[in-house]
Structure formats: C-alpha cells, structure tokens
Design a protein around this motif. Structure first.
Motif, mmCIF file in Angstrom:
data_model
loop_
_atom_site.group_PDB
_atom_site.id
_atom_site.type_symbol
_atom_site.label_atom_id
_atom_site.label_comp_id
_atom_site.label_asym_id
_atom_site.label_seq_id
_atom_site.Cartn_x
_atom_site.Cartn_y
_atom_site.Cartn_z
ATOM 1 N N TYR A 187 2.972 4.578 20.089
ATOM 2 C CA TYR A 187 3.460 3.281 20.031
ATOM 3 C C TYR A 187 4.547 3.363 19.274
ATOM 4 C CZ TYR A 187 -0.701 1.537 20.037
ATOM 5 O OH TYR A 187 -2.107 1.020 20.756
ATOM 6 N N LEU A 188 5.314 4.678 19.127
ATOM 7 C CA LEU A 188 6.448 4.780 18.095
ATOM 8 C C LEU A 188 7.612 5.183 20.055
ATOM 9 C CD1 LEU A 188 6.145 6.667 15.183
ATOM 10 C CD2 LEU A 188 7.178 3.993 15.436
ATOM 11 N N ARG A 189 6.655 6.101 20.194
ATOM 12 C CA ARG A 189 7.819 6.198 21.459
ATOM 13 C C ARG A 189 7.949 5.392 22.054
ATOM 14 N NH1 ARG A 189 6.519 11.917 21.894
ATOM 15 N NH2 ARG A 189 5.947 12.793 20.930
ATOM 16 N N GLN A 190 7.077 4.214 22.784
ATOM 17 C CA GLN A 190 7.029 3.253 24.002
ATOM 18 C C GLN A 190 7.856 2.244 23.304
ATOM 19 O OE1 GLN A 190 2.184 3.449 25.369
ATOM 20 N NE2 GLN A 190 3.253 1.826 23.566
ATOM 21 N N ILE A 457 9.986 -2.676 7.857
ATOM 22 C CA ILE A 457 9.849 -4.294 8.909
ATOM 23 C C ILE A 457 9.943 -3.574 10.318
ATOM 24 C CG2 ILE A 457 11.924 -4.898 7.888
ATOM 25 C CD1 ILE A 457 10.224 -7.796 8.337
ATOM 26 N N SER A 458 11.197 -2.636 9.520
ATOM 27 C CA SER A 458 11.894 -2.082 10.883
ATOM 28 C C SER A 458 10.883 -1.449 12.056
ATOM 29 C CB SER A 458 13.503 -0.547 10.833
ATOM 30 O OG SER A 458 14.074 -1.856 9.533
ATOM 31 N N CYS A 463 6.121 -2.113 16.224
ATOM 32 C CA CYS A 463 4.345 -1.898 16.641
ATOM 33 C C CYS A 463 3.788 -3.299 16.923
ATOM 34 C CB CYS A 463 3.531 -1.077 15.420
ATOM 35 S SG CYS A 463 4.477 0.466 15.350
ATOM 36 N N ALA A 464 3.971 -3.932 15.955
ATOM 37 C CA ALA A 464 3.358 -5.411 16.193
ATOM 38 C C ALA A 464 3.732 -5.911 16.988
ATOM 39 C CB ALA A 464 3.777 -6.163 14.349
ATOM 40 N N PHE A 465 4.543 -5.599 17.350
ATOM 41 C CA PHE A 465 5.441 -6.393 18.955
ATOM 42 C C PHE A 465 4.197 -5.568 20.409
ATOM 43 C CE2 PHE A 465 7.029 -5.737 22.722
ATOM 44 C CZ PHE A 465 7.627 -6.636 23.551
ATOM 45 N N ILE A 472 -3.298 1.166 13.133
ATOM 46 C CA ILE A 472 -2.689 1.986 12.826
ATOM 47 C C ILE A 472 -1.160 1.591 12.253
ATOM 48 C CG2 ILE A 472 -0.834 2.607 15.633
ATOM 49 C CD1 ILE A 472 -3.378 2.874 16.594
ATOM 50 N N VAL A 473 -0.628 0.303 12.352
ATOM 51 C CA VAL A 473 -0.048 -0.472 12.411
ATOM 52 C C VAL A 473 0.373 -0.206 10.320
ATOM 53 C CG1 VAL A 473 1.631 -2.677 11.226
ATOM 54 C CG2 VAL A 473 0.335 -2.373 13.811
#
Length: 508
Positions: A187-190, A457-458, A463-465, A472-473
């Motif tokens: 989710y961070l890579r994407q 929040i950043s 991830c929430a998007f 995971i969030v």
C-alpha cells in the motif's frame, strides 16, 4: 588463535594489514548487522571461508541500522566482539558507511559472500545488493551466495527477547499470521503514482537548547544558559516532506509571512520533488514556534510563538480561493492539516470540502487555538486523523466513550474512515464498512512527540485512499508514529527503506 579484540580493526588499518599478508591469498568479505549472533551466522561464515584464505567480517554501525527505533538490540562494539570470538573469522571491522560498497572498493575482496536470502534481488528492500555486486565486479571479484539453514536475528529477538508487552506481542503474532510484510508494504509502494496536495500553514519550529542553572534571586522564574539552536521545517512542510518520499507528485499551498518570511530556509528544506505555491499573509511574519529545551533531557521548558493568528483578509482569501478551486480537482488525495492560526477561513474550508476528490483532515489542538479548532468546521471528509483530546474537544466531553464518539463524528461528517491516536495506548481505526480495530503502540523510546501526528496523517491517508484493510491502516500508522517519536523535531522525515525494514522487523 588470535585474541578476539585484536581481530577488530579499522577499515583503513585492514587495508594496510592486507598489503603485507595478502600475497597469493584470496580475501573473502562478509557484511551485515548480525544483531544476535546465531548458528545461521556461524555456518554462513564457515561456508564463506571455504571460498578463500582470509575472512573479514564488517558490521553495520548502529547509526545505519534502520530496522526500527528498537534496533539494534546489541551495540556495534558488542556485535563486533562476538564475531571476533569465532575462530573462522580472521578480522572484524565496524563499517563506516551505510552499505559495503565503499569497503569493497578499499579492501578489494576476491569474494563477497552473502546468504541465500539475498539471491533474489527483488526481495532486497534496500536495492543495495546490486550496488555491492557491481562494486565487487569493479575490483575484479565475484559475489557468491552461501546455502544453508537461514535464521532471522529479528525473529529470534522478537520471540525470545521482545521488548514489547504481552498485548503487543499477541497482536503482532496474530497480524503476522494473517498478512505478510509485502501485503502491508504494497500500500505504501502503490502510493508512488498518487498525486497529493497538502494545504495548511508553514511553521518554523525552532529548538533553543539550554542548560537550566536555577531560580533567579529576585523573581520566581527559572534561568537557563543558552547552548545552541536548531531550526526545522514544520507545519505542512514536514507533512509534505514525508509524503514526497513515497509519492512522485506532491504539491503544497501554504502561507508565509509578508515580512521575516524565512523563504530561503523553507525552500532549502523542502524535498526537491515538492512544488510549492506560497501566499504571503499581510502584516505577518512566517509563523515561528520557539521551544526552549533542556539540552540533557531533550525536555521542553517553555515556548514562544511569533505569530499573527488573525484570519486572512477578504482580498487574500479570495485569491487563495481561486487557486484552490483550480488546483483541488487535479489531485487524488488532498491532505489538510489545520493548525488553527487563521489561514483556513470558513469560505476556504467550504471550497476544499466541495472540490477535493479524497479529503484527509486533521484539525490540530494547540496552545494558540485550544477549544476553537474542531473537526466539525469541515462539512465532510473522507478520512480524519485526530488524537484523543482533539476528539474529546469535538464532542465537548473529556470523558466520552471512544467508539460511540467516533461513530457519532463519522455520521455527522459523512466520513467513512477515522483514525484516533492515543499515545502509549496505540490507536483505534474506524472503517464504516469494516468496523473498529485497536492497534497497540510500537514505540519503545519516545524522544520527542512533536510532529508525530503530521507523519501519521500523511502516510495513513495514502492507505485509507486505497481502502487498505482496517488493521493494516492501524498497523502502518503506529509503525510511522514509533519512528516519528524516536527523532528530535523534524530532524528526519519518514523514508521508505527504514519504514519497510521496520515493518519487516515487527512482523518477524
């Protein structure tokens, strides 16, 4: 057999020693953290030695071990001493750089030996194994991969020497049974391809380090001796810097002062990928928050704000409104961090709420706005991140029931995703489709809490998007928070490789 401590040398000294003893002999180099020396390491060294005559092991220094704030468990000198006690090892050195590349160029080994887990370069989070292989080839050597049982120091430390309480250990075990580290990291890579806009005030956070010297004789005030000063790019600059390490497109819309702008400092301390749009608030300086900090304890004594917290005048507000109307629809994620110092007027908030595709909001409670800067200023949001006291202020109840209050705010604001951070109690995340999940804190050392909420929040908004699973969030938010509180001020931004390694370490 050479005594263990006599085997430990500096890299430069090793280069001199090798000039004298190397003739006709093959040098083998091994490199790693070796945080907990175990049978896997011993077999690795034994297999590596078979490729040559002299075995040198270099140890990653503490300052470059980026597996999380709690690592390494053993300091560099002890790790080197443990390895030097092995007969199979001829020399040990504490490396002086983040990777073995420079050491390879200096020592010029015929063989650079790595464990089998490094054979698949796609699994190397750092991507440095390719650089090291190129360095070996450049000095006329070869890289080899040993084959044997692979143990993980991190896994052994987590299972047998865990620094976490039982609640956290249980959570991590269950979480790791359900997900792989790559399931989480994806989710961070994407997020790389996302276009992100950050809106809010620029704040210069200044730390004045002092030594308290006692009470004054004539007034009941503490006297301090000034030692040094450090400035950080704070406010939304810090948030944008975190995001720019993970996303290719990050822009900001922010306020500087009409005088004493500190614009040169701001530009110098922004990630070069960030495109800023500056407005200059009339009759105002750029906001500076000066903290006076005990130099020994890194404990804040008091602070002084240089600020004009009046609302923007109508003309400037209209200009900013026009810019936001044009920009907002062009971004996947809009992150608003509202510090409550006059930039975000009622009209601008309406424009943001009406035009942002995916809106992530934090309304920060601080000494300058306490009780006035609540989340319901915004008519809607797609993701909200607040701390517990900020939620209590919104509910006008300091003893509110947490889950009931979150559900109430979610309904009132038509916001399907809410993250509430609770310091040492971790966080609770609400997803309207999945319900609640509690994640215990991962922080083992809290050096400075300033800016942790901005970091959370950043990256959790990304991830929430993507509608990442609720647990995971919560997990990523706490991993980020534990890194943020382990550094002073905004001295370091959250970066992918250390965060990915930290996630790997937590999930071993």
């Amino acid at each position: 057999m050479m005594e263990g401590n006599k085997k430990i040398k500096k890299i430069s000294d090793l280069a001199e020693i090798l000039r004298e003893i190397r003739s006709g002999k093959k040098l083998v180099l091994c490199h790693g953290v070796f945080d907990l020396l175990h049978i896997g390491h011993i077999r690795y060294f034994e297999q590596a030695k078979k490729y040559g005559d002299i075995l040198i092991v270099t140890v990653t220094p503490d300052r470059f071990v980026n597996k999380g704030p709690e690592r390494p468990a053993f300091p560099e000198n002890l790790r080197a001493e443990a390895i030097a006690a092995l007969d199979v090892v001829d020399y040990v050195a504490i490396n002086e750089w983040p990777t073995a590349v420079e050491t390879i160029h200096i020592l010029k080994p015929e063989i650079y030996a790595k464990g089998s887990e490094y054979k698949d370069v796609k699994k190397d989070i750092t991507g440095k194994i390719i650089d090291e292989e190129n360095a070996v080839h450049a000095v006329g050597g070869n890289i080899v991969f040993t084959e044997d049982i692979v143990f993980s120091s991190s896994k052994l430390l987590n299972r047998n020497f865990s620094i976490f309480p039982e609640e956290t250990r249980t959570f991590l075990a269950q979480f790791s049974n359900h997900y792989s580290s790559e399931d989480v990291i994806q989710y961070l890579r994407q997020a790389e391809k996302l276009k992100v806009l950050v809106v809010g005030e620029t704040i210069i956070d200044e730390y004045n380090y002092c030594e308290p010297i006692g009470m004054t004789t004539k007034d009941p005030i503490i006297a301090v001796k000034y030692i040094s000063k450090e400035k950080f790019a704070g406010g939304i600059l810090a948030a944008a810097n975190h995001l720019a390490n993970f996303c290719h497109t990050v822009d900001i819309v922010t306020l500087l002062g009409e005088f004493e702008t500190d614009e040169a400092f701001v530009r110098e301390n922004l990630n070069k990928k960030i495109t800023p749009t500056f407005f200059y608030k009339r009759s105002s300086p750029t906001i500076v928050k000066r903290r006076f900090v005990d130099n020994y304890l890194t404990q804040k004594l008091f602070e002084l704000h240089e600020i004009n917290d009046n609302e923007l005048d109508h003309d400037q507000g209209s200009l900013l409104d026009d810019v936001l109307r044009e920009k907002l629809p062009n971004y996947d994620v809009v992150v608003v961090i509202d510090y409550g110092h006059g930039m975000l007027t009622k009209d601008l908030i309406k424009t943001i709420c009406d035009n942002a595709k995916f809106l992530a909001v934090n309304t920060q409670s601080n000494a300058g706005n306490r009780g006035f800067n609540v989340i319901s200023k915004y008519s809607r949001a797609d993701f909200i991140s607040l701390n517990r006291s900020e939620l209590n202020l919104e509910e006008r109840n300091r003893h509110c029931k947490l889950e009931e209050s979150i559900a109430h705010v979610s309904k009132k604001m038509s916001c399907p995703k809410i993250l509430i951070t609770q310091g040492k109690s971790g966080n609770i995340y609400f997803d309207a489709d999945e319900g609640f999940v509690n994640t215990p804190a991962f922080a083992t050392q809290v050096l400075d809490r300033m800016g942790a909420g901005d970091a959370v929040i950043s990256l959790s908004s990304l991830c929430a998007f993507q509608s990442a699973p609720k647990d995971i969030v919560g997990f990523i938010a706490n991993a980020v928070a534990s890194q943020a509180v382990a550094t002073v001020g905004h001295r370091k931004s959250i970066e992918p490789v250390p965060l990915y390694k930290h996630i790997n370490t937590l999930m071993k």
